[in-house]
Structure formats: C-alpha cells, structure tokens
Design an enzyme around this catalytic site. Sequence first.
Site, PDB file in Angstrom:
ATOM      1  N   TRP A   1       0.840  -1.195   0.000  1.00 13.92           N
ATOM      2  CA  TRP A   1       0.000   0.000   0.000  1.00 13.92           C
ATOM      3  C   TRP A   1       0.881   1.253   0.000  1.00 13.92           C
ATOM      4  O   TRP A   1       1.295   1.743   1.046  1.00 13.92           O
ATOM      5  CB  TRP A   1      -0.905  -0.011   1.232  1.00 13.92           C
ATOM      6  CG  TRP A   1      -1.880  -1.154   1.197  1.00 13.92           C
ATOM      7  CD1 TRP A   1      -2.985  -1.233   0.413  1.00 13.92           C
ATOM      8  CD2 TRP A   1      -1.836  -2.368   1.950  1.00 13.92           C
ATOM      9  NE1 TRP A   1      -3.632  -2.431   0.631  1.00 13.92           N
ATOM     10  CE2 TRP A   1      -2.950  -3.144   1.574  1.00 13.92           C
ATOM     11  CE3 TRP A   1      -0.947  -2.885   2.911  1.00 13.92           C
ATOM     12  CZ2 TRP A   1      -3.214  -4.402   2.120  1.00 13.92           C
ATOM     13  CZ3 TRP A   1      -1.216  -4.139   3.457  1.00 13.92           C
ATOM     14  CH2 TRP A   1      -2.335  -4.870   3.049  1.00 13.92           C
TER      15      TRP A   1
ATOM     16  N   HIS B   1      -6.769   1.925   2.550  1.00 12.99           N
ATOM     17  CA  HIS B   1      -7.872   0.963   2.449  1.00 12.99           C
ATOM     18  C   HIS B   1      -8.896   1.316   3.536  1.00 12.99           C
ATOM     19  O   HIS B   1      -8.643   2.187   4.383  1.00 12.99           O
ATOM     20  CB  HIS B   1      -7.393  -0.487   2.573  1.00 12.99           C
ATOM     21  CG  HIS B   1      -6.505  -0.776   3.763  1.00 12.99           C
ATOM     22  ND1 HIS B   1      -5.957  -2.010   4.009  1.00 12.99           N
ATOM     23  CD2 HIS B   1      -6.074   0.016   4.789  1.00 12.99           C
ATOM     24  CE1 HIS B   1      -5.244  -1.964   5.114  1.00 12.99           C
ATOM     25  NE2 HIS B   1      -5.290  -0.752   5.597  1.00 12.99           N
TER      26      HIS B   1
ATOM     27  N   ARG C   1      -4.048   5.784  -3.002  1.00  5.68           N
ATOM     28  CA  ARG C   1      -2.750   5.106  -3.088  1.00  5.68           C
ATOM     29  C   ARG C   1      -1.813   5.868  -4.006  1.00  5.68           C
ATOM     30  O   ARG C   1      -2.209   6.297  -5.085  1.00  5.68           O
ATOM     31  CB  ARG C   1      -2.925   3.674  -3.590  1.00  5.68           C
ATOM     32  CG  ARG C   1      -3.586   2.837  -2.503  1.00  5.68           C
ATOM     33  CD  ARG C   1      -3.601   1.383  -2.803  1.00  5.68           C
ATOM     34  NE  ARG C   1      -4.552   0.738  -1.892  1.00  5.68           N
ATOM     35  CZ  ARG C   1      -4.879  -0.527  -1.926  1.00  5.68           C
ATOM     36  NH1 ARG C   1      -4.320  -1.317  -2.814  1.00  5.68           N
ATOM     37  NH2 ARG C   1      -5.745  -1.014  -1.058  1.00  5.68           N
TER      38      ARG C   1
ATOM     39  N   GLN D   1     -13.612   1.665  -1.773  1.00  5.90           N
ATOM     40  CA  GLN D   1     -13.684   0.292  -1.283  1.00  5.90           C
ATOM     41  C   GLN D   1     -14.953   0.133  -0.463  1.00  5.90           C
ATOM     42  O   GLN D   1     -15.519   1.108   0.051  1.00  5.90           O
ATOM     43  CB  GLN D   1     -12.476  -0.048  -0.393  1.00  5.90           C
ATOM     44  CG  GLN D   1     -11.202  -0.289  -1.199  1.00  5.90           C
ATOM     45  CD  GLN D   1     -10.069  -0.850  -0.350  1.00  5.90           C
ATOM     46  OE1 GLN D   1     -10.064  -0.722   0.870  1.00  5.90           O
ATOM     47  NE2 GLN D   1      -9.108  -1.463  -1.013  1.00  5.90           N
TER      48      GLN D   1
ATOM     49  N   VAL E   1      -5.576 -10.931   8.195  1.00  7.21           N
ATOM     50  CA  VAL E   1      -6.451 -12.119   8.144  1.00  7.21           C
ATOM     51  C   VAL E   1      -5.612 -13.390   8.091  1.00  7.21           C
ATOM     52  O   VAL E   1      -4.467 -13.386   7.635  1.00  7.21           O
ATOM     53  CB  VAL E   1      -7.406 -12.082   6.922  1.00  7.21           C
ATOM     54  CG1 VAL E   1      -8.490 -11.042   7.111  1.00  7.21           C
ATOM     55  CG2 VAL E   1      -6.637 -11.875   5.633  1.00  7.21           C
TER      56      VAL E   1
ATOM     57  N   ALA F   1     -13.499 -10.783   7.436  1.00  9.88           N
ATOM     58  CA  ALA F   1     -13.492  -9.427   6.885  1.00  9.88           C
ATOM     59  C   ALA F   1     -13.260  -9.529   5.384  1.00  9.88           C
ATOM     60  O   ALA F   1     -12.706 -10.513   4.887  1.00  9.88           O
ATOM     61  CB  ALA F   1     -12.392  -8.594   7.532  1.00  9.88           C
TER      62      ALA F   1
HETATM   63  C1  FA5 Z   1      -7.022  -4.312   0.567  1.00  4.94           C
HETATM   64  O1  FA5 Z   1      -7.035  -3.105   0.420  1.00  4.94           O
HETATM   65  C2  FA5 Z   1      -7.488  -4.992   1.802  1.00  4.94           C
HETATM   66  N1  FA5 Z   1      -7.746  -3.981   2.812  1.00  4.94           N
HETATM   67  C3  FA5 Z   1      -8.731  -5.818   1.511  1.00  4.94           C
HETATM   68  C4  FA5 Z   1      -9.084  -6.760   2.618  1.00  4.94           C
HETATM   69  C5  FA5 Z   1      -9.993  -6.369   3.582  1.00  4.94           C
HETATM   70  C6  FA5 Z   1      -8.499  -8.023   2.701  1.00  4.94           C
HETATM   71  C7  FA5 Z   1     -10.318  -7.227   4.632  1.00  4.94           C
HETATM   72  C8  FA5 Z   1      -8.837  -8.874   3.724  1.00  4.94           C
HETATM   73  C9  FA5 Z   1      -9.740  -8.480   4.683  1.00  4.94           C
HETATM   74  P1  FA5 Z   1      -6.251  -4.773  -1.911  1.00  4.94           P
HETATM   75  O2  FA5 Z   1      -5.088  -3.879  -1.904  1.00  4.94           O
HETATM   76  O3  FA5 Z   1      -6.086  -6.045  -2.683  1.00  4.94           O
HETATM   77  O4  FA5 Z   1      -6.700  -5.173  -0.471  1.00  4.94           O
HETATM   78  O5  FA5 Z   1      -7.490  -3.981  -2.507  1.00  4.94           O
HETATM   79  C10 FA5 Z   1      -8.800  -4.520  -2.466  1.00  4.94           C
HETATM   80  C11 FA5 Z   1      -9.546  -4.222  -3.760  1.00  4.94           C
HETATM   81  O6  FA5 Z   1      -9.535  -2.819  -4.021  1.00  4.94           O
HETATM   82  C12 FA5 Z   1      -8.917  -4.825  -5.000  1.00  4.94           C
HETATM   83  O7  FA5 Z   1      -9.323  -6.170  -5.183  1.00  4.94           O
HETATM   84  C13 FA5 Z   1      -9.463  -3.962  -6.081  1.00  4.94           C
HETATM   85  O8  FA5 Z   1     -10.818  -4.291  -6.393  1.00  4.94           O
HETATM   86  C14 FA5 Z   1      -9.480  -2.613  -5.419  1.00  4.94           C
HETATM   87  N2  FA5 Z   1      -8.263  -1.843  -5.751  1.00  4.94           N
HETATM   88  C15 FA5 Z   1      -7.032  -1.963  -5.225  1.00  4.94           C
HETATM   89  N3  FA5 Z   1      -6.175  -1.087  -5.759  1.00  4.94           N
HETATM   90  C16 FA5 Z   1      -6.881  -0.367  -6.650  1.00  4.94           C
HETATM   91  C17 FA5 Z   1      -6.574   0.730  -7.524  1.00  4.94           C
HETATM   92  N4  FA5 Z   1      -5.366   1.295  -7.566  1.00  4.94           N
HETATM   93  N5  FA5 Z   1      -7.557   1.216  -8.311  1.00  4.94           N
HETATM   94  C18 FA5 Z   1      -8.791   0.665  -8.251  1.00  4.94           C
HETATM   95  N6  FA5 Z   1      -9.157  -0.334  -7.468  1.00  4.94           N
HETATM   96  C19 FA5 Z   1      -8.210  -0.862  -6.657  1.00  4.94           C
END
Ligand code: FA5
Length: 339
Positions: free
Chosen positions: A149, A163, A189, A203, A246, A302
């Site tokens: 992140w 997030h 981000r 999100q 998790v 979660a």
């Molecule tokens: C997370 O941010 C974790 N907080 C999710 C989580 C929550 C996991 C609770 C377990 C338990 P991640 O970085 O993979 O995970 O982002 C989650 C989702 O956000 C991705 O699958 C995607 O759909 C979306 N996402 C991530 N980065 C971007 C981006 N730069 N632009 C658009 N959508 C994004």
Amino acid sequence: MLQEARTQIQQAGNLEALQTVKTHYLGKNGEVTRQLKSLGALSPEERKVKGQEINLLKQEIDGLISAREAELKEAALQAKLASEAIDVTLPALSLPSGGLHIITRILDDLSDIFTRMGYNVVEGNEMEDDAYNFQHLNIPWYHPARDLWDTFWLKDGRLLRTHTSPMQIRYMLEHSAPLKIVVPGKVYRYEATDATHESMFHQLEGLVVGDNISMADLKGTIAELARGLFGPKAKVRFQPSFYPFVEPGADFAVWWENPRGESKWLELGGCGMVHPNVFKAVDDLREQRGLPRMYEGKTGFAFGLGPERIAMLKYGMPDIRYFYANDLRVLGQFKGELQ
Ligand code: FA5
C-alpha cells in the site's frame, strides 16, 4: 372616382395605408368633402340631385373602407396568432439534470444488499493515523507488507487511508461483538495509474465478528453478494492470498455474463478470517481506555472490495480513469436505472 377609390382601397395593404386613402377621399380636404362643399354654388334643383349623388358616393366609399378595415384587422390578428402558435408535435427542449455518480450508486446498491442481510453501514475518515491504517492491523512499521500500500503522507505525519480496513479497529473499539458492518468510502494510493488502477478509488469493507464464525460463513456471504449484484447465475471463486490482518486470507473473483453475452472472472477483492493479532490489538486499545477486553477468543471474517471493478465488469468500461475524468459523455450514460 368610385372606381378609382375602390382600386385604392383594395390595394391598401395595411391599416396605415387605408387611413391615407380615407383621408384622401373623406378627410377635411378630401375629394368627396370638396365636392360636398361645392354644392353651395349650385342652384337648388341641381344641389338636390348632385347632393344625393355625392352622399351616395360618400356612403359607398365609407362602406368599402370599413369592409377593408375589417379585412385588414382580421389578417393582422391571424398573423399574430400564427406567430404565437406552439407546435405541440415538436420534440421537447431537454433540461439538463444531474444524477448520482455511477460509483456512488454501486456503493448504495452494495449497502442495500448488506443492509438486507442485517449489516450496519458506517463510514470512517479519509485521513488516518499510521496506527489504524497499519499497526493495529498487524502491519508493524518494519513489515514488508507495507509495500502493498503505497501511501500519501500528510505533513503532520498522518496519511490518506490506503484501504477501508482501519474502520475494523475503530468500530470494534467502540462496539461490542457480535457485530456486522460494511464501510463504503474513498481510499488513496500513491501509485502509477493505468487502465485498472487509480490513485483515488473506493472500497467497501465488511466485518463480521461473533462466536463460531467460519470460512463457510464468509464464502456464503460473498456468494450472496455476487448474486445480489449480478443475479442468480453469478458464481464466486476463492484463491489463497496474503493480508497481514487475516488468516487464512483469500482473494475472491466473481463470474458473470453481461447483457452483451460476454462472461469472465473479475478479481473483486480480498478477504479472510480476522487475525488473532487484530483482536488482541483491539483489546489492548480497549484496556487502555478502561473498556473490558472482549475480542480475544472471538471469531470473524473481513473483506474489502473495489466498486470500480464492479462497474467496469458490469458496463464494459475499458479504463477505470474514465470514472473520474468528469466527461459527461461517459458519466451521463449511467443516469438510468441500474440493471
Ligand atoms: C485491501 O485493500 C485490503 N484492505 C482488503 C481486505 C480487507 C483483505 C479485509 C482482507 C480483509 P487490496 O489492496 O487487494 O486489499 O485492494 C482490495 C480491492 O480494491 C482490490 O481487489 C481492487 O478491487 C481494489 N483496488 C485496489 N487497488 C486499486 C486501484 N489502484 N484502483 C482501483 N481499485 C483498486
């Protein structure tokens, strides 16, 4: 004279011209008036005969003028009515109207789906502390997972949340288990943008905590979510993945066939069973605040998913950046009902 007058009266194209003709014949010094005045010079017999003749002429011309006047007035009225007429068969003028952004609508839809399953919808702040965005989520400062992140840091040491997961901690701090919440909101981000990545996006976080909550509950919930979004034929797929907060962790994808007949798997988000270290961090914080420890020993799951990805799949949007370029040709397409 009558012939001549008739022609002139007929040729008068408007009321003004007609008035000129009238003055010419019947005015103080008009042709007919002059003739009447000249009667005095005649003998009584001649005067009688001529007088009748001239009066007849006068009446005739008067009548012609009145008739023409009525004609011209009617024509003027018709012209005025024609100019004011409204053609009810013309297409209506379209008034520009606003609408909710497609991503707002998807977040609203998601909130509805979860509200029906008994969840509370809560929101957090976009400015966060390192502690909530990382440390209490089992991501110490030295942990390489921080690289997942890339962060926008504020001058005062705080950050823009990367997030929606910090709300897991904040909510558990102030509420008792059992609980079921979803958290829609903006996240940021510090990363290069491309067709599927934005530096500001959204999100929806989910958190369920109680007794004997299992991975099966998590899978059932995600399946229900997929059906709620994409209809009864939607399928979900889980793949092992790593998130520090998790254990076990997974990524989930949804399969859906859109109205254009295209179908594919879409990586939608991450999920897993809440890590014991997260419960411990919450209990430590509660203890500092004089609240009873109550989360250690609990179970929960979660998840966090991206609504932009849903919109891309659902509407065949080729590039995530279109959502935030404020081009009304793009955004205006989504004013109708979601399907
Ligand atoms: C997370 O941010 C974790 N907080 C999710 C989580 C929550 C996991 C609770 C377990 C338990 P991640 O970085 O993979 O995970 O982002 C989650 C989702 O956000 C991705 O699958 C995607 O759909 C979306 N996402 C991530 N980065 C971007 C981006 N730069 N632009 C658009 N959508 C994004």
